[in-house]
Enzyme design. Structure first.
Site, PDB file in Angstrom:
ATOM      1  N   TRP A 161      13.465 -35.139  15.346  1.00  0.00           N
ATOM      2  CA  TRP A 161      12.420 -35.056  16.371  1.00  0.00           C
ATOM      3  C   TRP A 161      13.066 -35.249  17.741  1.00  0.00           C
ATOM      4  O   TRP A 161      13.521 -36.349  18.065  1.00  0.00           O
ATOM      5  CB  TRP A 161      11.355 -36.123  16.114  1.00  0.00           C
ATOM      6  CG  TRP A 161      10.508 -35.723  14.947  1.00  0.00           C
ATOM      7  CD1 TRP A 161       9.405 -34.935  14.994  1.00  0.00           C
ATOM      8  CD2 TRP A 161      10.695 -36.081  13.573  1.00  0.00           C
ATOM      9  NE1 TRP A 161       8.897 -34.763  13.717  1.00  0.00           N
ATOM     10  CE2 TRP A 161       9.653 -35.450  12.844  1.00  0.00           C
ATOM     11  CE3 TRP A 161      11.644 -36.857  12.883  1.00  0.00           C
ATOM     12  CZ2 TRP A 161       9.547 -35.583  11.454  1.00  0.00           C
ATOM     13  CZ3 TRP A 161      11.516 -36.980  11.506  1.00  0.00           C
ATOM     14  CH2 TRP A 161      10.475 -36.344  10.804  1.00  0.00           C
ATOM     15  N   HIS A 177       5.000 -36.480  17.039  1.00  0.00           N
ATOM     16  CA  HIS A 177       4.085 -35.912  16.040  1.00  0.00           C
ATOM     17  C   HIS A 177       2.840 -36.800  15.983  1.00  0.00           C
ATOM     18  O   HIS A 177       2.802 -37.860  16.614  1.00  0.00           O
ATOM     19  CB  HIS A 177       4.752 -35.774  14.671  1.00  0.00           C
ATOM     20  CG  HIS A 177       5.517 -36.985  14.200  1.00  0.00           C
ATOM     21  ND1 HIS A 177       6.222 -37.028  13.029  1.00  0.00           N
ATOM     22  CD2 HIS A 177       5.691 -38.229  14.742  1.00  0.00           C
ATOM     23  CE1 HIS A 177       6.773 -38.208  12.863  1.00  0.00           C
ATOM     24  NE2 HIS A 177       6.476 -38.956  13.888  1.00  0.00           N
ATOM     25  N   ARG A 203       7.979 -32.741  22.612  1.00  0.00           N
ATOM     26  CA  ARG A 203       9.353 -32.643  22.112  1.00  0.00           C
ATOM     27  C   ARG A 203      10.276 -32.205  23.247  1.00  0.00           C
ATOM     28  O   ARG A 203       9.892 -31.363  24.065  1.00  0.00           O
ATOM     29  CB  ARG A 203       9.444 -31.607  20.983  1.00  0.00           C
ATOM     30  CG  ARG A 203       8.482 -31.912  19.843  1.00  0.00           C
ATOM     31  CD  ARG A 203       9.153 -32.111  18.524  1.00  0.00           C
ATOM     32  NE  ARG A 203       8.154 -32.562  17.549  1.00  0.00           N
ATOM     33  CZ  ARG A 203       7.995 -32.018  16.338  1.00  0.00           C
ATOM     34  NH1 ARG A 203       8.772 -31.034  15.958  1.00  0.00           N
ATOM     35  NH2 ARG A 203       7.072 -32.494  15.517  1.00  0.00           N
ATOM     36  N   GLN A 217      -0.947 -30.994  17.288  1.00  0.00           N
ATOM     37  CA  GLN A 217      -0.893 -31.085  15.829  1.00  0.00           C
ATOM     38  C   GLN A 217      -2.209 -31.624  15.314  1.00  0.00           C
ATOM     39  O   GLN A 217      -3.003 -32.207  16.057  1.00  0.00           O
ATOM     40  CB  GLN A 217       0.228 -32.044  15.388  1.00  0.00           C
ATOM     41  CG  GLN A 217       1.624 -31.464  15.504  1.00  0.00           C
ATOM     42  CD  GLN A 217       2.663 -32.372  14.872  1.00  0.00           C
ATOM     43  OE1 GLN A 217       2.442 -33.573  14.706  1.00  0.00           O
ATOM     44  NE2 GLN A 217       3.806 -31.798  14.536  1.00  0.00           N
ATOM     45  N   VAL A 260       7.117 -38.866   3.168  1.00  0.00           N
ATOM     46  CA  VAL A 260       6.434 -38.386   1.957  1.00  0.00           C
ATOM     47  C   VAL A 260       7.439 -38.196   0.826  1.00  0.00           C
ATOM     48  O   VAL A 260       8.621 -37.933   1.053  1.00  0.00           O
ATOM     49  CB  VAL A 260       5.677 -37.053   2.206  1.00  0.00           C
ATOM     50  CG1 VAL A 260       4.377 -37.301   2.938  1.00  0.00           C
ATOM     51  CG2 VAL A 260       6.557 -36.066   2.950  1.00  0.00           C
ATOM     52  N   ALA A 314      -0.523 -36.801   2.696  1.00  0.00           N
ATOM     53  CA  ALA A 314      -0.553 -36.622   4.144  1.00  0.00           C
ATOM     54  C   ALA A 314      -0.129 -35.194   4.444  1.00  0.00           C
ATOM     55  O   ALA A 314       0.583 -34.572   3.660  1.00  0.00           O
ATOM     56  CB  ALA A 314       0.385 -37.611   4.834  1.00  0.00           C
TER      57      ALA A 314
HETATM   58  N1  DAH Z   1       5.054 -35.034  11.308  1.00  0.00           N
HETATM   59  C1  DAH Z   1       5.716 -33.853  10.803  1.00  0.00           C
HETATM   60  C2  DAH Z   1       6.286 -33.081  11.964  1.00  0.00           C
HETATM   61  O1  DAH Z   1       5.869 -33.186  13.043  1.00  0.00           O
HETATM   62  C3  DAH Z   1       4.744 -32.970  10.061  1.00  0.00           C
HETATM   63  C4  DAH Z   1       4.330 -33.581   8.775  1.00  0.00           C
HETATM   64  C5  DAH Z   1       5.051 -33.294   7.610  1.00  0.00           C
HETATM   65  C6  DAH Z   1       3.269 -34.443   8.728  1.00  0.00           C
HETATM   66  C7  DAH Z   1       4.703 -33.875   6.423  1.00  0.00           C
HETATM   67  C8  DAH Z   1       2.889 -35.027   7.519  1.00  0.00           C
HETATM   68  C9  DAH Z   1       3.624 -34.719   6.363  1.00  0.00           C
HETATM   69  O2  DAH Z   1       1.864 -35.878   7.414  1.00  0.00           O
HETATM   70  O3  DAH Z   1       3.251 -35.275   5.193  1.00  0.00           O
HETATM   71  O4  DAH Z   1       7.228 -32.343  11.731  1.00  0.00           O
END
Ligand code: DAH
Length: 350
Positions: A161, A177, A203, A217, A260, A314
């Site tokens: 990130w 995010h 970002r 998002q 995850v 998630a």
């Molecule tokens: N937060 C991740 C991103 O910005 C996206 C994401 C991926 C969110 C997997 C989630 C997840 O909740 O389970 O790249």
């Protein structure tokens, strides 16, 4: 000049007064006339006041004549004043008249931004699936943006990130995010949890057609007993069908996100070619929507949930991407570009 008798004076005043009142063309002139003849220093008033200076034998005639003149002029003034006042009113009404047959001036009505509309639509879809919409801070601590999501400092995953830091030690960041709201929500509530979190993320990236330093998002989180990957797939498929049509299917492929396990990226089959491959899906038949997975035990533990009892899924998706997929927009920069020609194409007729 020989001095006038009282009667001559009265006749003289009457003649001049009536002629002058006739000539008065405006209300202002009529009011000035009243002051000149009937006011407290007016000619008639002064005449009556001077009666006592007349020889006694003239006083009765002069008194009667003077009072009659006062009444006559008073009545004449009332008439003329009423005439001029109504003419004046007519004129003002005519001046102020509104032409009700003129077409109205159109007001420029604003419209919701396509990203806001998509967020509203997603909130409604998820509300029907039992998810509450919540919002989180855009200026976030590294603790929530990373640590609570199983991304320790010094861990290479943090570099994924490209973070915009707000302070020098790097403890405060613009959230990269919407995932940090996972921990914030779970810390505040006992399971079951079902929330979606729409909002801006930031970002440190060079801009091109598919990268922006700010975009939106939508995060989703469900935690309860016995939540499985099937619930995740069913939820995302339902969202895809609501957005892109009842025939849509969801594809999961393995992917890695620290928060995850297992992690996936998910895609929807292209509505335009029904998965056969076309220009919009670039021949693949699938459109990438975002990342997802089963909430990592470490994330549950960090907020005091027992991973032996609870499980959850998630997901996170890019809101602009969804609009692009549905409306055929091919440049992410258009959304924050403030070009009305672009935005007007999305404005619904009021
Ligand atoms: N937060 C991740 C991103 O910005 C996206 C994401 C991926 C969110 C997997 C989630 C997840 O909740 O389970 O790249």
């Amino acid at each position: 000049m020989a001095t006038m008798t009282a009667q001559e004076t009265i006749d003289d005043i009457r003649q001049r007064a009536l002629a002058q009142l006739d000539a008065a063309a405006t209300l202002d002139e009529a009011i000035a006339w009243e002051r000149e003849f009937l006011g407290s220093r007016g000619e008639v008033t002064l005449f009556l006041r001077g009666l006592s200076a007349l020889p006694p034998e003239e006083r009765p005639v002069a008194g009667r004549g003077g009072n009659a003149l006062k009444q006559e002029l008073g009545a004449a003034w009332e008439r003329r004043h009423a005439e001029l006042a109504s003419a004046d009113l007519e004129r003002r009404l005519a001046d102020d008249a509104v032409d009700v047959t003129l077409p109205g001036r159109p007001t420029d009505l604003g419209a919701a931004h396509p990203v806001s509309e998509m967020i509203d639509e997603l909130s409604e879809i998820f509300a029907l699936l039992g998810f509450q919409t919540v919002f989180g801070p855009e200026v976030e601590t590294a603790h929530y943006n990373f640590d609570q999501l199983n991304i320790p400092s010094e861990h290479p995953a943090r570099d994924v990130w490209d973070t915009i830091h707000v302070d020098l030690p790097g403890e405060i960041v613009l959230r990269t995010h919407t995932s940090p709201m996972q921990a914030r929500v779970m810390e505040q509530t006992e399971p079951p949890v079902r929330v979606v979190v729409p909002g801006r993320v930031y970002r440190y990236e060079a801009q091109d057609a598919s990268h922006e330093w700010m975009f939106h998002q939508l995060e989703g989180l469900a935690v309860d007993r016995n939540i499985t990957m099937a619930d995740l797939k069913g939820t995302l498929a339902e969202m895809a069908r609501q957005l892109f049509g009842a025939e849509r299917r969801i594809r999961f492929r393995c992917d890695f996100f620290p928060f995850v396990e297992p992690g996936v990226d998910f895609a929807v089959d292209c509505a335009l070619c029904s998965g056969k491959g076309c220009r919009v899906c670039k021949g693949s038949g699938w459109l990438e929507m975002g990342g997802a997975g089963m909430v990592h035990p470490n994330v549950l533990r960090a907020v005091g949930y027992d991973p032996e009892v609870y499980s959850g899924f998630a997901f996170g998706l890019g809101v602009e991407r969804l609009v692009m997929m549905r409306s055929g927009v091919d440049d992410l920069r258009a959304f924050a570009g403030n070009d009305l020609r672009f935005l007007r194409q999305f404005a619904r007729a009021a």
